[in-house]
Design a protein around this motif. Structure first.
Motif, PDB file in Angstrom:
ATOM      1  N   SER A 117       0.896  -1.254  -0.098  1.00 47.81           N
ATOM      2  CA  SER A 117       0.000  -0.150   0.056  1.00 47.81           C
ATOM      3  C   SER A 117       0.990   1.292  -0.113  1.00 47.81           C
ATOM      4  O   SER A 117       1.837   1.013   0.403  1.00 47.81           O
ATOM      5  CB  SER A 117      -0.953   0.016   1.169  1.00 47.81           C
ATOM      6  OG  SER A 117      -0.055   0.173   2.216  1.00 47.81           O
ATOM      7  N   ILE A 118       0.416   2.397  -0.388  1.00 44.95           N
ATOM      8  CA  ILE A 118       0.938   3.553  -0.331  1.00 44.95           C
ATOM      9  C   ILE A 118      -0.336   4.546   0.194  1.00 44.95           C
ATOM     10  O   ILE A 118      -1.193   4.688  -0.602  1.00 44.95           O
ATOM     11  CB  ILE A 118       1.716   4.048  -1.502  1.00 44.95           C
ATOM     12  CG1 ILE A 118       2.375   5.368  -1.395  1.00 44.95           C
ATOM     13  CG2 ILE A 118       0.797   4.134  -2.797  1.00 44.95           C
ATOM     14  CD1 ILE A 118       3.575   5.431  -2.351  1.00 44.95           C
ATOM     15  N   GLU A 119       0.068   5.064   1.278  1.00 45.79           N
ATOM     16  CA  GLU A 119      -1.010   6.061   1.735  1.00 45.79           C
ATOM     17  C   GLU A 119      -0.500   7.735   1.983  1.00 45.79           C
ATOM     18  O   GLU A 119       0.505   7.742   2.474  1.00 45.79           O
ATOM     19  CB  GLU A 119      -1.507   5.470   3.007  1.00 45.79           C
ATOM     20  CG  GLU A 119      -2.129   3.983   2.787  1.00 45.79           C
ATOM     21  CD  GLU A 119      -2.252   3.380   4.173  1.00 45.79           C
ATOM     22  OE1 GLU A 119      -3.677   2.860   4.470  1.00 45.79           O
ATOM     23  OE2 GLU A 119      -1.523   3.263   4.865  1.00 45.79           O
ATOM     24  N   SER A 120      -1.371   8.430   1.574  1.00 42.61           N
ATOM     25  CA  SER A 120      -0.996   9.900   1.896  1.00 42.61           C
ATOM     26  C   SER A 120      -0.888  10.231   3.533  1.00 42.61           C
ATOM     27  O   SER A 120      -1.821   9.565   4.274  1.00 42.61           O
ATOM     28  CB  SER A 120      -1.956  10.874   1.167  1.00 42.61           C
ATOM     29  OG  SER A 120      -1.632  10.836  -0.135  1.00 42.61           O
ATOM     30  N   LEU A 121       0.116  10.897   4.120  1.00 51.52           N
ATOM     31  CA  LEU A 121      -0.026  11.314   5.390  1.00 51.52           C
ATOM     32  C   LEU A 121      -1.034  12.267   5.580  1.00 51.52           C
ATOM     33  O   LEU A 121      -1.308  12.209   6.982  1.00 51.52           O
ATOM     34  CB  LEU A 121       1.514  11.706   5.761  1.00 51.52           C
ATOM     35  CG  LEU A 121       2.451  10.730   5.699  1.00 51.52           C
ATOM     36  CD1 LEU A 121       3.715  11.370   6.227  1.00 51.52           C
ATOM     37  CD2 LEU A 121       2.231   9.442   6.644  1.00 51.52           C
ATOM     38  N   VAL A 122      -1.525  13.087   4.590  1.00 48.70           N
ATOM     39  CA  VAL A 122      -2.579  13.878   4.693  1.00 48.70           C
ATOM     40  C   VAL A 122      -3.488  13.461   3.764  1.00 48.70           C
ATOM     41  O   VAL A 122      -3.207  13.388   2.441  1.00 48.70           O
ATOM     42  CB  VAL A 122      -2.128  15.377   4.636  1.00 48.70           C
ATOM     43  CG1 VAL A 122      -3.648  16.285   4.853  1.00 48.70           C
ATOM     44  CG2 VAL A 122      -1.195  15.818   5.803  1.00 48.70           C
ATOM     45  N   GLU A 123      -4.908  13.309   4.022  1.00 49.58           N
ATOM     46  CA  GLU A 123      -5.952  12.911   3.170  1.00 49.58           C
ATOM     47  C   GLU A 123      -6.239  14.086   2.167  1.00 49.58           C
ATOM     48  O   GLU A 123      -6.477  15.171   2.795  1.00 49.58           O
ATOM     49  CB  GLU A 123      -7.205  12.489   3.824  1.00 49.58           C
ATOM     50  CG  GLU A 123      -7.143  10.995   4.492  1.00 49.58           C
ATOM     51  CD  GLU A 123      -8.509  10.771   5.238  1.00 49.58           C
ATOM     52  OE1 GLU A 123      -9.439  11.227   5.086  1.00 49.58           O
ATOM     53  OE2 GLU A 123      -8.274   9.818   6.090  1.00 49.58           O
TER      54      GLU A 123
END
Length: 195
Positions: free
Chosen positions: A166-172
């Motif tokens: 997965s790769i998730e933004s630290l700020v949505e």
């Protein structure tokens, strides 16, 4: 520092599949070293800005937990505040190893060699270069930022033995909410979030 300085040279086999975490820029910048399709975005290998960097060799840093990756990359003990704008440009990457990786295990040497957690990177980089020449695909070491957690510096064929989970933004992007791991690290480090 040299391998010969260590009382013994233990090998740690990082067995597949192992889940690892890292914080990285969300998009490539000039000079970024790209490994894999949309996987690793690494700084230029000639910068030698990391503890176990090797001249001319891409090195990627990982942690065993998302919060540890954030403490190591963002919420460091010398930080006085964290920029919301910069966090919006970072992502939390999780990967899984696809092969067993032989690593130099520095964890048993942590108490005898405080230099392993120091900012004297010339010493630890020399050790990493020797480990690379000896056939190790990386180093496992104790986090300098979060007590009793493990971190990993990987290079060479280890960087191609990773699969993105997965790769998730630290700020949505829509809501502006912080990733839960970032909120946890900010709380644990007691660092203020600045504009």
């Amino acid at each position: 520092m040299k391998l010969a300085d260590l009382q013994y040279i233990p090998q740690f086999d990082l067995l597949a599949p192992q889940l690892l975490f890292r914080v990285q820029h969300s998009s490539a910048r000039p000079g970024t070293v790209k490994i894999g399709t949309r996987l690793l975005l690494l700084p230029p290998s000639n910068l030698l800005s990391g503890r176990f960097d090797i001249a001319g060799q891409p090195v990627a840093y990982f942690a065993e937990r998302p919060e540890t990756a954030l403490y190591e990359a963002i919420c460091r003990r010398e930080a006085v505040g964290i920029s919301y704008a910069l966090m919006a440009k970072r992502s939390l990457l999780s990967v899984q190893t696809t092969d067993n990786l032989p690593l130099l295990d520095l964890r048993p040497h942590t108490s005898s060699w405080p230099v392993l957690h120091s900012l004297r990177f010339d010493q630890t980089q020399a050790l990493a270069a020797e480990a690379h020449a000896a056939g190790f695909l990386g180093i496992v070491y104790k986090s300098a930022q979060q007590y009793h957690k493990d971190c990993f510096a990987l290079w060479g064929q280890a960087l191609t033995a990773l699969r993105r989970m997965s790769i998730e933004s630290l700020v949505e992007s829509g809501s502006g909410n912080l990733h839960v791991a970032l909120a946890t690290a900010l709380n644990g480090s007691r660092l203020p979030l600045l504009p």
